[in-house]
Design an enzyme around this catalytic site. Structure first.
Site, PDB file in Angstrom:
ATOM      1  N   LYS A 103      18.080 -51.742   2.541  1.00 56.87           N
ATOM      2  CA  LYS A 103      18.735 -50.748   3.413  1.00 56.87           C
ATOM      3  C   LYS A 103      19.191 -49.527   2.600  1.00 56.87           C
ATOM      4  CE  LYS A 103      21.854 -53.799   4.821  1.00 56.87           C
ATOM      5  NZ  LYS A 103      21.440 -54.981   4.037  1.00 56.87           N
ATOM      6  N   ARG A 108      27.653 -55.366  12.173  1.00 54.65           N
ATOM      7  CA  ARG A 108      27.322 -56.622  11.510  1.00 54.65           C
ATOM      8  C   ARG A 108      27.870 -57.827  12.255  1.00 54.65           C
ATOM      9  NH1 ARG A 108      26.889 -54.999   5.617  1.00 54.65           N
ATOM     10  NH2 ARG A 108      26.490 -56.925   4.533  1.00 54.65           N
ATOM     11  N   ARG A 140      18.946 -56.599  -9.328  1.00 53.61           N
ATOM     12  CA  ARG A 140      19.410 -55.257  -8.916  1.00 53.61           C
ATOM     13  C   ARG A 140      20.429 -54.733  -9.919  1.00 53.61           C
ATOM     14  NH1 ARG A 140      21.822 -54.321  -3.095  1.00 53.61           N
ATOM     15  NH2 ARG A 140      23.017 -56.179  -3.628  1.00 53.61           N
ATOM     16  N   ARG A 170      26.499 -55.579  -9.397  1.00 53.75           N
ATOM     17  CA  ARG A 170      27.623 -55.726  -8.461  1.00 53.75           C
ATOM     18  C   ARG A 170      28.250 -57.108  -8.596  1.00 53.75           C
ATOM     19  NH1 ARG A 170      25.325 -53.686  -2.717  1.00 53.75           N
ATOM     20  NH2 ARG A 170      26.395 -55.582  -2.065  1.00 53.75           N
ATOM     21  N   ARG A 216      26.278 -64.907   1.328  1.00 53.31           N
ATOM     22  CA  ARG A 216      26.107 -63.675   2.119  1.00 53.31           C
ATOM     23  C   ARG A 216      24.942 -63.837   3.090  1.00 53.31           C
ATOM     24  NH1 ARG A 216      25.539 -59.518  -2.597  1.00 53.31           N
ATOM     25  NH2 ARG A 216      24.862 -58.082  -0.976  1.00 53.31           N
TER      26      ARG A 216
END
Ligand code: AP5
Length: 215
Positions: free
Chosen positions: A14, A91, A127, A160, A171
Site C-alpha cells: 500500500k 480497517r 523491509r 520498523r 497483524r
C-alpha cells in the site's frame, strides 16, 4: 472530494504504491494512518503513548481514536485537490461506516492488493524504511542504491518495531478477523473496486492502478 482507498494486508504494498501515485499525481493528498501514528510515537505525544501499546502487539488502535484523527485531517482538506489517498483506513466495520458518513460512497474507489501470509512475512522481514522521509525499501526486491541508506536523503534506514515476525503474524490475523470482512460490505455497495494480485512487479501493479484512477 474523490477518495482512493488502498486496501490490503500488512506488506501488500500500500505504502509503496501510494508513493508511486504521489509521484505521478503530486497534487493529491496522502493520509497513512500508520505513518501518523508512528510520527506521534516518535514525538512522544499522548496519541503516540496510547498507540504504541497496540501497535507493538500488532493490534488495532481503538476506532474512536482513529476516526477522530481522520475526521480532523479530512475537514482541513481543500475540496479542489485531485483526490485523497487513504492508506490503512478504514480497517474495521466501524471505521468504514464512519468514513461513509464523511464521504459519499460514489466519490470512493477501492484498490485491493491481495497477497498470502508467506509472501507478507518475506516482504516485511526484509523491509527497511527511512525514518526521515518515510521512503520504503526491500533488501531484495527494492534495494537502496547504497547499503541501507536512503536514496532521497541519505539517512540510515531502519526496521520498523512492529516488523518482527511474531508481530507480523499477529497483524495478519487481526487483518483477517477485523479488516478483511469490510471488503464484502464494500463489494455489496456500488463502490468502484479493483482487485490486484500484489505479487506482481511494482511497476506492473502501478500501471493497473493508474488505469483505474483515470477511468
Ligand atoms: P500500517 O503502517 O498501516 O501497516 P500495515 O497496514 O500493516 O501495512 P504495512 O505498512 O506493513 O505494509 P504496506 O502494505 O504499506 O506495504 P509496503 O508498501 O511497505 O499500520 C501499522 C499499525 O498501526 C497497525 O498494525 C495498527 O496497530 C495501527 N493502525 C494503522 N492504521 C490503523 C487503523 N486504521 N485502525 C487501527 N489501527 C491502525 O511494502 C512492504 C515491503 O514489500 C517493502 O519492503 C516493499 O519494498 C516491498 N514491496 C512492495 N511491493 C512489492 C512488490 N510488488 N514486489 C516486491 N516487493 C514489494
Amino acid at each position: 472530494m474523490k477518495v482512493l482507498i488502498l486496501f490490503g494486508p500488512p506488506g501488500s504494498g500500500k505504502g509503496t504504491q501510494a508513493n508511486k501515485i504521489l509521484e505521478k499525481y503530486p497534487s493529491c493528498i496522502y493520509i497513512s494512518t500508520g505513518d501518523i501514528l508512528r510520527e506521534n510515537i516518535k514525538q512522544n505525544t499522548n496519541l503516540g503513548k496510547l498507540a504504541q501499546n497496540y501497535i507493538f502487539q500488532g493490534l488495532l488502535v481503538p476506532d474512536e481514536v482513529i476516526n477522530s484523527m481522520i475526521e480532523n485531517k479530512i475537514k482541513n482538506i481543500n475540496d479542489n485537490i485531485d483526490f485523497l489517498i487513504l492508506d490503512g483506513y478504514p480497517r474495521s466495520t466501524n471505521q468504514l461506516e464512519f468514513l461513509l458518513n464523511l464521504i459519499p460512497y460514489k466519490s470512493i474507489k477501492v484498490i485491493y492488493l491481495k497477497i498470502d501470509l508467506k509472501d507478507v512475512i518475506n516482504r516485511i522481514v526484509y523491509r527497511r524504511v527511512c525514518p526521515k522521509c518515510n521512503k520504503i525499501y526491500h533488501l531484495i526486491y527494492n534495494k537502496p542504491q547504497s547499503n541501507e541508506t536512503c536514496d532521497n536523503c541519505n539517512t540510515k534506514l531502519i526496521q520498523r518495531e512492529d516488523d518482527k515476525e511474531e508481530i507480523v503474524t499477529n497483524r495478519y490475523k487481526v487483518y483477517l478477523n477485523q479488516t478483511l470482512p469490510i471488503l464484502n460490505k464494500i463489494k455489496q455497495m456500488d463502490i468502484k473496486f479493483l482487485e490486484i494480485p500484489a505479487d506482481k512487479d511494482i511497476n506492473e501493479i502501478f500501471n493497473n492502478i493508474n488505469e483505474f484512477i483515470k477511468n
